[in-house]
Motif scaffolding. Sequence first.
Motif, PDB file in Angstrom:
ATOM      1  N   LEU A  19       0.281   2.885   2.291  1.00 45.68           N
ATOM      2  CA  LEU A  19       0.890   1.700   2.891  1.00 45.68           C
ATOM      3  C   LEU A  19       2.385   1.941   3.069  1.00 45.68           C
ATOM      4  CD1 LEU A  19       0.381  -1.242   3.818  1.00 45.68           C
ATOM      5  CD2 LEU A  19       1.056  -1.941   1.523  1.00 45.68           C
ATOM      6  N   TYR A  20       2.875   1.683   4.278  1.00 51.63           N
ATOM      7  CA  TYR A  20       4.282   1.890   4.614  1.00 51.63           C
ATOM      8  C   TYR A  20       4.811   0.668   5.345  1.00 51.63           C
ATOM      9  CZ  TYR A  20       3.120   6.747   3.717  1.00 51.63           C
ATOM     10  OH  TYR A  20       2.687   7.901   3.124  1.00 51.63           O
ATOM     11  N   PRO A  21       6.101   0.404   5.259  1.00 54.25           N
ATOM     12  CA  PRO A  21       6.681  -0.672   6.081  1.00 54.25           C
ATOM     13  C   PRO A  21       6.588  -0.314   7.563  1.00 54.25           C
ATOM     14  CG  PRO A  21       8.245   0.064   4.408  1.00 54.25           C
ATOM     15  CD  PRO A  21       7.081   1.002   4.375  1.00 54.25           C
ATOM     16  N   ASP A  22       6.647  -1.304   8.411  1.00 55.68           N
ATOM     17  CA  ASP A  22       6.582  -1.096   9.852  1.00 55.68           C
ATOM     18  C   ASP A  22       7.728  -0.201  10.306  1.00 55.68           C
ATOM     19  OD1 ASP A  22       5.735  -1.691  12.577  1.00 55.68           O
ATOM     20  OD2 ASP A  22       7.554  -2.899  12.695  1.00 55.68           O
ATOM     21  N   PRO A  23       7.467   0.801  11.144  1.00 55.82           N
ATOM     22  CA  PRO A  23       8.549   1.688  11.592  1.00 55.82           C
ATOM     23  C   PRO A  23       9.610   0.986  12.435  1.00 55.82           C
ATOM     24  CG  PRO A  23       6.476   2.264  12.653  1.00 55.82           C
ATOM     25  CD  PRO A  23       6.171   1.207  11.640  1.00 55.82           C
ATOM     26  N   HIS A  24       9.280  -0.184  13.000  1.00 56.07           N
ATOM     27  CA  HIS A  24      10.242  -0.940  13.811  1.00 56.07           C
ATOM     28  C   HIS A  24      10.934  -2.032  13.007  1.00 56.07           C
ATOM     29  CE1 HIS A  24       8.834   1.154  17.330  1.00 56.07           C
ATOM     30  NE2 HIS A  24       7.595   0.861  16.990  1.00 56.07           N
ATOM     31  N   ASN A  25      10.704  -2.043  11.687  1.00 51.09           N
ATOM     32  CA  ASN A  25      11.325  -2.997  10.760  1.00 51.09           C
ATOM     33  C   ASN A  25      11.023  -4.447  11.093  1.00 51.09           C
ATOM     34  OD1 ASN A  25      12.483  -0.972   9.167  1.00 51.09           O
ATOM     35  ND2 ASN A  25      14.166  -0.781  10.621  1.00 51.09           N
ATOM     36  N   ARG A  26       9.848  -4.711  11.635  1.00 51.14           N
ATOM     37  CA  ARG A  26       9.442  -6.096  11.893  1.00 51.14           C
ATOM     38  C   ARG A  26       8.971  -6.719  10.592  1.00 51.14           C
ATOM     39  NH1 ARG A  26       5.263  -5.003  16.637  1.00 51.14           N
ATOM     40  NH2 ARG A  26       4.775  -3.363  15.153  1.00 51.14           N
ATOM     41  N   GLU A  27       9.278  -7.987  10.417  1.00 47.97           N
ATOM     42  CA  GLU A  27       8.900  -8.685   9.201  1.00 47.97           C
ATOM     43  C   GLU A  27       7.391  -8.941   9.193  1.00 47.97           C
ATOM     44  OE1 GLU A  27       9.994 -12.823   6.949  1.00 47.97           O
ATOM     45  OE2 GLU A  27      11.424 -11.940   8.333  1.00 47.97           O
ATOM     46  N   ASN A  28       6.768  -8.719   8.054  1.00 45.89           N
ATOM     47  CA  ASN A  28       5.329  -8.933   7.828  1.00 45.89           C
ATOM     48  C   ASN A  28       4.440  -8.015   8.659  1.00 45.89           C
ATOM     49  OD1 ASN A  28       5.652 -10.881   5.833  1.00 45.89           O
ATOM     50  ND2 ASN A  28       5.843 -12.499   7.354  1.00 45.89           N
ATOM     51  N   TYR A  29       4.946  -6.878   9.112  1.00 45.56           N
ATOM     52  CA  TYR A  29       4.130  -5.863   9.760  1.00 45.56           C
ATOM     53  C   TYR A  29       4.118  -4.634   8.866  1.00 45.56           C
ATOM     54  CZ  TYR A  29       3.597  -8.222  14.220  1.00 45.56           C
ATOM     55  OH  TYR A  29       3.253  -9.114  15.205  1.00 45.56           O
ATOM     56  N   TRP A  30       2.956  -3.979   8.778  1.00 44.07           N
ATOM     57  CA  TRP A  30       2.770  -2.839   7.894  1.00 44.07           C
ATOM     58  C   TRP A  30       2.057  -1.724   8.632  1.00 44.07           C
ATOM     59  CZ3 TRP A  30       5.163  -3.280   3.367  1.00 44.07           C
ATOM     60  CH2 TRP A  30       5.531  -4.561   2.983  1.00 44.07           C
ATOM     61  N   ARG A  31       2.232  -0.502   8.131  1.00 44.83           N
ATOM     62  CA  ARG A  31       1.547   0.660   8.682  1.00 44.83           C
ATOM     63  C   ARG A  31       0.612   1.198   7.607  1.00 44.83           C
ATOM     64  NH1 ARG A  31       3.667   6.547   9.447  1.00 44.83           N
ATOM     65  NH2 ARG A  31       5.047   5.794   7.829  1.00 44.83           N
ATOM     66  N   TYR A  32      -0.659   1.296   7.943  1.00 43.29           N
ATOM     67  CA  TYR A  32      -1.663   1.845   7.047  1.00 43.29           C
ATOM     68  C   TYR A  32      -2.025   3.233   7.547  1.00 43.29           C
ATOM     69  CZ  TYR A  32      -6.009   2.429   4.479  1.00 43.29           C
ATOM     70  OH  TYR A  32      -6.989   2.912   3.667  1.00 43.29           O
ATOM     71  N   ARG A  33      -1.961   4.227   6.682  1.00 40.34           N
ATOM     72  CA  ARG A  33      -2.308   5.593   7.072  1.00 40.34           C
ATOM     73  C   ARG A  33      -3.730   5.900   6.609  1.00 40.34           C
ATOM     74  NH1 ARG A  33       1.093  10.643   7.936  1.00 40.34           N
ATOM     75  NH2 ARG A  33       2.446   8.948   8.531  1.00 40.34           N
ATOM     76  N   HIS A  34      -4.604   6.189   7.584  1.00 40.26           N
ATOM     77  CA  HIS A  34      -5.989   6.541   7.295  1.00 40.26           C
ATOM     78  C   HIS A  34      -6.056   7.958   6.724  1.00 40.26           C
ATOM     79  CE1 HIS A  34      -7.734   3.014   9.237  1.00 40.26           C
ATOM     80  NE2 HIS A  34      -6.809   3.153  10.167  1.00 40.26           N
TER      81      HIS A  34
END
Length: 54
Positions: A19-34
């Motif tokens: 789990l990583y924060p959104d690369p565009h620094n948007r609030e409440n968006y996350w990046r999940y790496r499969h």
Amino acid sequence: MTSPRKPRLRGDTPLPENLYPDPHNRENYWRYRHPDGSNKIFKASFEDALRIAE
């Protein structure tokens, strides 16, 4: 010799490995790496994102 990785934190809570924060620094968006290396961007609160990533 390399040093150990620093834990990624959100406040005082460590983030799971996939789990990583959104690369565009948007609030409440996350990046999940499969496991295959692909990524999924999704919108969720911090608590929900932790549950999804586990």
